[in-house]
Enzyme design. Structure first.
Site, PDB file in Angstrom:
ATOM      1  N   ALA A  59       3.418  -9.639   4.288  1.00  0.00           N
ATOM      2  CA  ALA A  59       3.830  -9.300   5.646  1.00  0.00           C
ATOM      3  C   ALA A  59       3.636  -7.799   5.818  1.00  0.00           C
ATOM      4  O   ALA A  59       3.555  -7.060   4.833  1.00  0.00           O
ATOM      5  CB  ALA A  59       5.289  -9.687   5.842  1.00  0.00           C
TER       6      ALA A  59
ATOM      7  N   GLY B 239       3.942 -12.513   1.622  1.00  0.00           N
ATOM      8  CA  GLY B 239       3.532 -13.427   2.695  1.00  0.00           C
ATOM      9  C   GLY B 239       2.086 -13.894   2.544  1.00  0.00           C
ATOM     10  O   GLY B 239       1.722 -14.964   3.037  1.00  0.00           O
TER      11      GLY B 239
ATOM     12  N   GLU C 210       2.305 -16.765   0.273  1.00  0.00           N
ATOM     13  CA  GLU C 210       2.922 -17.860   1.040  1.00  0.00           C
ATOM     14  C   GLU C 210       1.935 -18.470   2.034  1.00  0.00           C
ATOM     15  O   GLU C 210       1.891 -19.687   2.219  1.00  0.00           O
ATOM     16  CB  GLU C 210       4.166 -17.333   1.765  1.00  0.00           C
ATOM     17  CG  GLU C 210       5.257 -16.947   0.780  1.00  0.00           C
ATOM     18  CD  GLU C 210       6.406 -16.213   1.421  1.00  0.00           C
ATOM     19  OE1 GLU C 210       6.158 -15.215   2.138  1.00  0.00           O
ATOM     20  OE2 GLU C 210       7.562 -16.622   1.226  1.00  0.00           O
TER      21      GLU C 210
ATOM     22  N   GLU D 172       8.416  -9.259  -3.258  1.00  0.00           N
ATOM     23  CA  GLU D 172       9.432  -8.839  -2.288  1.00  0.00           C
ATOM     24  C   GLU D 172      10.636  -8.176  -2.951  1.00  0.00           C
ATOM     25  O   GLU D 172      11.267  -7.296  -2.373  1.00  0.00           O
ATOM     26  CB  GLU D 172       9.917 -10.047  -1.467  1.00  0.00           C
ATOM     27  CG  GLU D 172       8.901 -10.568  -0.453  1.00  0.00           C
ATOM     28  CD  GLU D 172       7.944 -11.615  -1.000  1.00  0.00           C
ATOM     29  OE1 GLU D 172       7.822 -11.758  -2.232  1.00  0.00           O
ATOM     30  OE2 GLU D 172       7.303 -12.297  -0.178  1.00  0.00           O
TER      31      GLU D 172
HETATM   32  N1  CO8 Z   1       2.126  -3.923   4.712  1.00  0.00           N
HETATM   33  C1  CO8 Z   1       1.621  -2.879   5.361  1.00  0.00           C
HETATM   34  N2  CO8 Z   1       0.635  -2.101   4.871  1.00  0.00           N
HETATM   35  C2  CO8 Z   1       0.139  -2.437   3.660  1.00  0.00           C
HETATM   36  C3  CO8 Z   1       0.608  -3.520   2.916  1.00  0.00           C
HETATM   37  C4  CO8 Z   1       1.656  -4.318   3.504  1.00  0.00           C
HETATM   38  N3  CO8 Z   1       2.140  -5.397   2.891  1.00  0.00           N
HETATM   39  N4  CO8 Z   1      -0.069  -3.596   1.755  1.00  0.00           N
HETATM   40  C5  CO8 Z   1      -0.944  -2.573   1.768  1.00  0.00           C
HETATM   41  N5  CO8 Z   1      -0.824  -1.879   2.914  1.00  0.00           N
HETATM   42  C6  CO8 Z   1      -1.575  -0.684   3.316  1.00  0.00           C
HETATM   43  C7  CO8 Z   1      -1.122   0.547   2.563  1.00  0.00           C
HETATM   44  O1  CO8 Z   1       0.020   1.085   3.169  1.00  0.00           O
HETATM   45  C8  CO8 Z   1      -2.345   1.417   2.664  1.00  0.00           C
HETATM   46  O2  CO8 Z   1      -2.363   1.991   3.954  1.00  0.00           O
HETATM   47  P1  CO8 Z   1      -2.505   3.608   4.125  1.00  0.00           P
HETATM   48  O3  CO8 Z   1      -3.880   3.893   3.586  1.00  0.00           O
HETATM   49  O4  CO8 Z   1      -2.389   3.800   5.594  1.00  0.00           O
HETATM   50  O5  CO8 Z   1      -1.448   4.213   3.308  1.00  0.00           O
HETATM   51  C9  CO8 Z   1      -3.499   0.445   2.606  1.00  0.00           C
HETATM   52  O6  CO8 Z   1      -2.937  -0.840   2.953  1.00  0.00           O
HETATM   53  C10 CO8 Z   1      -4.110   0.313   1.245  1.00  0.00           C
HETATM   54  O7  CO8 Z   1      -3.079   0.009   0.314  1.00  0.00           O
HETATM   55  P2  CO8 Z   1      -2.867   0.815  -1.049  1.00  0.00           P
HETATM   56  O8  CO8 Z   1      -3.287   2.233  -0.893  1.00  0.00           O
HETATM   57  O9  CO8 Z   1      -1.459   0.583  -1.503  1.00  0.00           O
HETATM   58  O10 CO8 Z   1      -3.891   0.045  -2.010  1.00  0.00           O
HETATM   59  P3  CO8 Z   1      -3.839  -0.075  -3.588  1.00  0.00           P
HETATM   60  O11 CO8 Z   1      -5.146  -0.663  -3.990  1.00  0.00           O
HETATM   61  O12 CO8 Z   1      -3.403   1.194  -4.207  1.00  0.00           O
HETATM   62  O13 CO8 Z   1      -2.667  -1.145  -3.895  1.00  0.00           O
HETATM   63  C11 CO8 Z   1      -1.437  -3.191  -3.541  1.00  0.00           C
HETATM   64  C12 CO8 Z   1      -2.804  -2.488  -3.513  1.00  0.00           C
HETATM   65  C13 CO8 Z   1      -0.932  -3.313  -4.990  1.00  0.00           C
HETATM   66  C14 CO8 Z   1      -1.645  -4.589  -2.964  1.00  0.00           C
HETATM   67  C15 CO8 Z   1      -0.417  -2.405  -2.704  1.00  0.00           C
HETATM   68  O14 CO8 Z   1      -0.984  -2.134  -1.439  1.00  0.00           O
HETATM   69  C16 CO8 Z   1       0.888  -3.101  -2.486  1.00  0.00           C
HETATM   70  O15 CO8 Z   1       1.706  -3.165  -3.393  1.00  0.00           O
HETATM   71  N6  CO8 Z   1       1.113  -3.612  -1.262  1.00  0.00           N
HETATM   72  C17 CO8 Z   1       2.348  -4.245  -0.886  1.00  0.00           C
HETATM   73  C18 CO8 Z   1       2.466  -5.615  -1.498  1.00  0.00           C
HETATM   74  C19 CO8 Z   1       3.763  -6.213  -1.132  1.00  0.00           C
HETATM   75  O16 CO8 Z   1       4.828  -5.743  -1.470  1.00  0.00           O
HETATM   76  N7  CO8 Z   1       3.722  -7.352  -0.420  1.00  0.00           N
HETATM   77  C20 CO8 Z   1       4.887  -8.049  -0.008  1.00  0.00           C
HETATM   78  C21 CO8 Z   1       5.222  -7.629   1.358  1.00  0.00           C
HETATM   79  S1  CO8 Z   1       6.796  -8.254   1.836  1.00  0.00           S
HETATM   80  C22 CO8 Z   1       6.465  -9.768   2.361  1.00  0.00           C
HETATM   81  O17 CO8 Z   1       5.372 -10.255   2.385  1.00  0.00           O
HETATM   82  C23 CO8 Z   1       7.648 -10.471   2.856  1.00  0.00           C
HETATM   83  C24 CO8 Z   1       7.274 -11.878   3.175  1.00  0.00           C
HETATM   84  C25 CO8 Z   1       8.445 -12.446   3.824  1.00  0.00           C
HETATM   85  C26 CO8 Z   1       8.086 -12.867   5.145  1.00  0.00           C
HETATM   86  C27 CO8 Z   1       7.157 -14.002   5.106  1.00  0.00           C
HETATM   87  C28 CO8 Z   1       6.789 -14.328   6.471  1.00  0.00           C
HETATM   88  C29 CO8 Z   1       7.349 -15.603   6.898  1.00  0.00           C
END
Ligand code: CO8
Length: 259
Positions: free
Chosen positions: A67, A110, A113, A133
């Site tokens: 998400a 998400g 999911e 999460e």
């Molecule tokens: N949301 C918003 N932006 C994101 C997300 C995200 N989930 N993931 C990555 N991005 C963005 C980063 O902020 C970054 O943007 P910017 O350049 O503007 O800073 C860009 O994408 C590239 O990301 P990274 O620089 O972090 O890339 P890396 O290669 O270093 O890392 C990762 C990749 C490991 C995937 C890392 O981006 C990461 O950990 N992302 C978050 C993963 C995460 O925690 N996901 C869970 C989110 S919570 C969730 O899904 C809740 C679900 C519950 C609701 C379900 C719906 C019903």
């Protein structure tokens, strides 16, 4: 479909549709507009007589990184509750047309999911699945704690949900979350090939088979088998069942009418 900004939708030969999640700058983080477009597209494709199966994919780096954390960051409980935040994500699991998630790269939170809302998950050999999460101070919100355990068992699901560790494509296949693994660059073509194979069969019978398999999520074994048998019996009311069996007996390929 051309007005969408967060997904690309293409109808391909062989009665299949390809949906590409397309927010490259955010690793396909699933913001509300993206989910709304995905729901709109899948609802339309579900009613399209020319579409027998739908493939959903992302980029080679990310299927979807979850998400959109930036969108959620400042939300408050009262708003999350009264808007039933994210409840419409599960609309995807309600369509009758089979869906295949073709997962390359990250399928996290998400994103994992969303893949599990699809009927079949195919993965590129570098795919990574996880429910991170817990690291954000929250828990999965779209079935992650429920569907993952059914796919990989309690201990592995608990590990992913409680530690935020990721699971490789190879482990996901061994545990049954993923049906097959392909080289990264072949994944989408292979998913389309499988979608075309599904689309070559009778559409109503395919949908009945999907409905029966999905019923196992909700029913006891006895009720599920009864439900299956009733649907099995109902296939005998279709011309395609007669054609399928007649073609076998006559040693020829079947020509299904209802596609
Ligand atoms: N949301 C918003 N932006 C994101 C997300 C995200 N989930 N993931 C990555 N991005 C963005 C980063 O902020 C970054 O943007 P910017 O350049 O503007 O800073 C860009 O994408 C590239 O990301 P990274 O620089 O972090 O890339 P890396 O290669 O270093 O890392 C990762 C990749 C490991 C995937 C890392 O981006 C990461 O950990 N992302 C978050 C993963 C995460 O925690 N996901 C869970 C989110 S919570 C969730 O899904 C809740 C679900 C519950 C609701 C379900 C719906 C019903």
């Amino acid at each position: 479909f051309s007005s969408y900004e967060n997904i690309k939708v293409e109808k391909k030969e062989g009665r299949v549709a390809l949906i590409e999640l397309y927010r490259p700058k955010a690793l396909n983080a699933l913001c509300t507009p993206l989910i709304n477009e995905l729901n709109d597209a899948t609802e339309k494709l579900d009613l399209d007589a020319d579409v027998g199966a739908i493939v959903i994919t992302g980029s080679e780096k990310a299927f979807a990184a979850g998400a959109d954390i930036k969108e959620m960051q400042s939300k408050e409980y009262i708003n999350a509750y009264t808007t039933n935040m994210f409840a419409n994500w599960a609309n995807l699991s309600k369509i009758q047309t089979p869906t295949i998630a073709a997962v390359n790269g990250f399928a996290l939170g998400g994103g994992c999911e969303l893949a599990m809302l699809c009927d079949i998950i195919l993965a590129g050999e570098k795919a990574k699945f996880g429910q991170p999460e817990i690291k954000l101070g929250t828990i999965p919100g779209c079935g992650g704690t429920q569907r993952l355990i059914r796919a990989v068992g309690k201990s592995k699901a608990m590990e992913l949900v409680l530690t935020g560790n990721m699971m490789s494509a190879q482990e996901a296949e061994a545990k049954g979350l993923v049906a097959r693994i392909y080289p990264v660059e072949d994944l989408v073509d292979e998913a389309l090939k499988m979608a075309r194979q599904i689309s070559s069969f009778s559409k109503p019978i395919v949908q009945m088979a999907k409905e029966a398999v999905n019923a196992s999520y909700e029913m006891s074994l006895e009720e599920g088998c009864r439900f299956e048998r009733r649907i099995f019996h109902s296939t005998f009311s279709t011309e395609d069942r007669l054609e399928g069996m007649t073609a076998f007996v006559e040693k020829r390929d079947p020509t299904f009418k209802h596609k």
